[in-house]
Scaffold this motif. Structure first.
Motif, PDB file in Angstrom:
ATOM      1  N   GLY A 199      59.494  40.827  64.854  1.00  0.00           N
ATOM      2  CA  GLY A 199      60.436  41.901  65.134  1.00  0.00           C
ATOM      3  C   GLY A 199      60.823  42.758  63.954  1.00  0.00           C
ATOM      4  O   GLY A 199      61.475  43.792  64.131  1.00  0.00           O
ATOM      5  N   GLU A 200      60.425  42.385  62.755  1.00  0.00           N
ATOM      6  CA  GLU A 200      60.736  43.149  61.544  1.00  0.00           C
ATOM      7  C   GLU A 200      59.484  43.867  61.049  1.00  0.00           C
ATOM      8  O   GLU A 200      58.366  43.382  61.205  1.00  0.00           O
ATOM      9  N   ILE A 201      59.696  45.055  60.437  1.00  0.00           N
ATOM     10  CA  ILE A 201      58.566  45.786  59.869  1.00  0.00           C
ATOM     11  C   ILE A 201      57.886  44.938  58.800  1.00  0.00           C
ATOM     12  O   ILE A 201      58.544  44.364  57.925  1.00  0.00           O
ATOM     13  N   ALA A 202      56.565  44.838  58.872  1.00  0.00           N
ATOM     14  CA  ALA A 202      55.780  44.098  57.879  1.00  0.00           C
ATOM     15  C   ALA A 202      55.372  45.060  56.767  1.00  0.00           C
ATOM     16  O   ALA A 202      54.725  46.069  57.027  1.00  0.00           O
ATOM     17  N   ARG A 203      55.755  44.738  55.569  1.00  0.00           N
ATOM     18  CA  ARG A 203      55.402  45.573  54.415  1.00  0.00           C
ATOM     19  C   ARG A 203      54.662  44.727  53.389  1.00  0.00           C
ATOM     20  O   ARG A 203      54.964  43.559  53.226  1.00  0.00           O
ATOM     21  N   PRO A 204      53.637  45.274  52.696  1.00  0.00           N
ATOM     22  CA  PRO A 204      53.173  46.653  52.762  1.00  0.00           C
ATOM     23  C   PRO A 204      52.361  46.922  54.021  1.00  0.00           C
ATOM     24  O   PRO A 204      51.975  45.998  54.729  1.00  0.00           O
ATOM     25  N   TRP A 205      52.080  48.211  54.253  1.00  0.00           N
ATOM     26  CA  TRP A 205      51.306  48.587  55.436  1.00  0.00           C
ATOM     27  C   TRP A 205      49.903  47.997  55.370  1.00  0.00           C
ATOM     28  O   TRP A 205      49.403  47.473  56.344  1.00  0.00           O
ATOM     29  N   ARG A 206      49.244  48.113  54.227  1.00  0.00           N
ATOM     30  CA  ARG A 206      47.979  47.396  54.009  1.00  0.00           C
ATOM     31  C   ARG A 206      47.926  46.959  52.558  1.00  0.00           C
ATOM     32  O   ARG A 206      48.678  47.440  51.710  1.00  0.00           O
ATOM     33  N   HIS A 207      47.022  46.008  52.279  1.00  0.00           N
ATOM     34  CA  HIS A 207      46.894  45.479  50.923  1.00  0.00           C
ATOM     35  C   HIS A 207      45.940  46.341  50.102  1.00  0.00           C
ATOM     36  O   HIS A 207      45.569  47.442  50.490  1.00  0.00           O
ATOM     37  N   TRP A 208      45.535  45.836  48.963  1.00  0.00           N
ATOM     38  CA  TRP A 208      44.853  46.633  47.948  1.00  0.00           C
ATOM     39  C   TRP A 208      43.464  47.104  48.390  1.00  0.00           C
ATOM     40  O   TRP A 208      42.827  46.542  49.261  1.00  0.00           O
ATOM     41  N   ARG A 209      43.005  48.135  47.697  1.00  0.00           N
ATOM     42  CA  ARG A 209      41.792  48.847  48.081  1.00  0.00           C
ATOM     43  C   ARG A 209      40.544  47.969  48.039  1.00  0.00           C
ATOM     44  O   ARG A 209      39.632  48.154  48.856  1.00  0.00           O
ATOM     45  N   ALA A 210      40.470  47.020  47.108  1.00  0.00           N
ATOM     46  CA  ALA A 210      39.263  46.200  46.994  1.00  0.00           C
ATOM     47  C   ALA A 210      38.998  45.383  48.243  1.00  0.00           C
ATOM     48  O   ALA A 210      37.878  44.899  48.443  1.00  0.00           O
ATOM     49  N   MET A 376      53.110  42.014  45.902  1.00  0.00           N
ATOM     50  CA  MET A 376      53.645  42.643  47.097  1.00  0.00           C
ATOM     51  C   MET A 376      54.000  41.550  48.104  1.00  0.00           C
ATOM     52  O   MET A 376      53.581  40.405  47.992  1.00  0.00           O
ATOM     53  N   GLU A 377      54.808  41.925  49.076  1.00  0.00           N
ATOM     54  CA  GLU A 377      55.278  40.966  50.054  1.00  0.00           C
ATOM     55  C   GLU A 377      54.124  40.428  50.894  1.00  0.00           C
ATOM     56  O   GLU A 377      53.283  41.172  51.376  1.00  0.00           O
ATOM     57  N   LEU A 378      54.091  39.100  51.057  1.00  0.00           N
ATOM     58  CA  LEU A 378      53.068  38.461  51.864  1.00  0.00           C
ATOM     59  C   LEU A 378      53.632  38.091  53.232  1.00  0.00           C
ATOM     60  O   LEU A 378      54.842  37.924  53.391  1.00  0.00           O
ATOM     61  N   PRO A 379      52.777  37.946  54.265  1.00  0.00           N
ATOM     62  CA  PRO A 379      53.274  37.596  55.591  1.00  0.00           C
ATOM     63  C   PRO A 379      54.028  36.276  55.585  1.00  0.00           C
ATOM     64  O   PRO A 379      53.747  35.377  54.779  1.00  0.00           O
ATOM     65  N   ALA A 380      54.981  36.142  56.500  1.00  0.00           N
ATOM     66  CA  ALA A 380      55.739  34.908  56.611  1.00  0.00           C
ATOM     67  C   ALA A 380      54.833  33.767  57.074  1.00  0.00           C
ATOM     68  O   ALA A 380      53.853  33.983  57.792  1.00  0.00           O
ATOM     69  N   ASP A 381      55.159  32.554  56.638  1.00  0.00           N
ATOM     70  CA  ASP A 381      54.417  31.390  57.115  1.00  0.00           C
ATOM     71  C   ASP A 381      54.761  31.126  58.576  1.00  0.00           C
ATOM     72  O   ASP A 381      55.849  31.444  59.057  1.00  0.00           O
TER      73      ASP A 381
END
Length: 431
Positions: A199-210, A376-381
């Motif tokens: 229910g909360e916005i997941a940040r970042p929108w996407r991870h790094w370019r590589a 950067m913020e990682l997804p919750a476990d």
């Protein structure tokens, strides 16, 4: 299948926004639900961009096959022919094909952000010398994000272009996929979905370019279905559908071709790939013999996965009369449970399997040191998942967001369990 089913299923899994597409009997059907963001809501439409996660790997593999068709890459040539600067812990050699079917022995990947510059993939390849090696070359499939990022570097070296520009030239422009993008500046000027976690916005929108070759593409449901239709056509890519490595105890499929997971469902042969990014999930399934394809995309974790699975299964049943069911786990057996209880890990995650006395529970957590050092913020476990054992040392997750996920245990020569596979990734036993 209809919009009511999509809405009801989205409500059951609390999905803010979703899009599905079906190609059947020469016609396209689209089903749309909800909003792009709970904070800045716009209605999801056929042009809304969603992150596709690892479905991107099918684009990377197809681009390699285009280069094979042009005589610029050989599938069975060593990767170092194209990326001579590659350094690994044991100096091993593997082929382009082994990279694309996950039998190189590379672990899942590194979590190093190498920036947003055009040298991001080159820098990522430099980091691979620190990557753990989990099997001998060709010994077994083990899903590797870094393996596909390395494939992206092959594309760069052969074409002299950035990976993203090469994909545009080789695939997106020729196929008319004008609503498929890597570049954030291109995405932010269009309607796009953001990921959510509980229910909360997941940040970042996407991870790094590589990570783009393994999971960075964004596309609309209309473009994704067009991509599926391309793979139904006469395109000279039949090699991608031929099995090259067998999978065991995996809901990903029965085998791997070149970039595609291959499986038999209710008597028909299918190819497909799923994808997960930060709070966004995609699923693509193609049944070539029936000229059928279904795609589903959702913007909520962790339940985007079972939502997509429910949509795909409903489409298979509604349009083809094909039923896809999970196997039934064996009754609880204390002695068999005792064999598998313990701790397992890989470079990125730790797994614990516990016996409650009435059943087994599996928990997977991102390593604490990785969370502490992440830029950067990682997804919750996720909460622990109940699981049941299957014959032949296989298992099935029976509840929660990953219901239906299958895997298997590995034994040494003495018969002791020394590892476990989950979603194609290897976890070695710690104790």
């Amino acid at each position: 299948m209809n919009n009511d089913f999509i809405a009801e299923t989205a409500a059951r899994f609390t999905i803010p926004g979703a899009a599905a597409g079906v190609f059947h009997d020469g016609e396209e059907h689209f089903f749309l639900h909800g909003v792009t963001s709970v904070e800045n809501p716009l209605p999801v439409n056929e042009d809304t961009l969603f992150l596709l996660g690892s479905v991107t790997k099918t684009y990377t593999a197809t681009a390699i096959m285009r280069l094979v068709g042009q005589g610029r890459v050989e599938l069975d040539a060593p990767v170092r022919r194209y990326v001579p600067e590659l350094e690994l812990a044991d100096g091993r050699e593997f082929t382009v094909r082994q990279l694309l079917n996950h039998t190189s022995g590379l672990d899942w990947g590194t979590l190093v952000d190498t920036g947003e510059g055009d040298d991001a993939l080159a820098e990522h390849v430099e980091e691979l010398k620190t990557l753990k090696l989990i099997a001998e070359v060709g010994e077994r499939p083990s899903y590797s994000q870094s393996g596909y990022n390395l494939a992206g570097r092959i594309i760069e070296k052969v074409t002299g272009l950035t990976y993203e520009q090469a994909i545009t030239n080789l695939l997106l422009e020729p196929l008319g996929l004008g609503n498929t993008h890597f570049d954030r500046d291109a995405v932010m000027t269009r309607r796009f979905a953001v990921g959510h976690e509980k229910g909360e916005i997941a940040r970042p929108w996407r991870h790094w370019r590589a990570n783009n070759p393994g999971g960075g593409i964004a596309a609309s449901v209309e473009d994704l279905l067009r991509w599926a239709r391309f793979h139904l056509g006469d395109n000279g890519l039949e090699e991608m559908r031929r099995p090259t490595a067998t999978l065991r105890g995996s809901n990903l499929g029965d085998a791997i071709g070149v970039g595609w997971f291959l499986r038999e469902i209710g008597g028909v042969q299918a190819i497909g790939h799923g994808g997960s990014s930060n709070g966004q999930f995609a699923e693509l399934l193609i049944v070539p013999e029936r000229n059928f394809a279904v795609v589903s995309i959702a913007n909520q974790g962790p339940d985007g996965i079972p939502f997509n699975q429910a949509v795909v299964r409903k489409a298979l049943q509604s349009y083809l009369g094909v039923v896809d069911r999970d196997p039934e786990p064996l009754p609880y057996d204390e002695s068999k449970a005792r064999e598998v209880v313990g701790e397992y890990d890989n470079d990125a995650m730790v797994m614990t399997i516990e016996d409650t006395g009435a059943g087994l529970v599996l928990e997977v957590l991102i390593r604490p040191e990785i969370r502490e050092n992440a830029e950067m913020e990682l997804p919750a476990d996720h909460a622990p998942f109940p699981m049941g054992l299957l014959p032949r040392d296989e298992y099935l997750i029976t509840e929660g967001a990953f219901t239906g996920q299958r895997g298997f245990f590995t034994r040494d020569d003495s018969g002791r369990i020394i590892g476990v596979d989950l979603a194609g990734r290897v976890f070695g036993r710690v104790r």
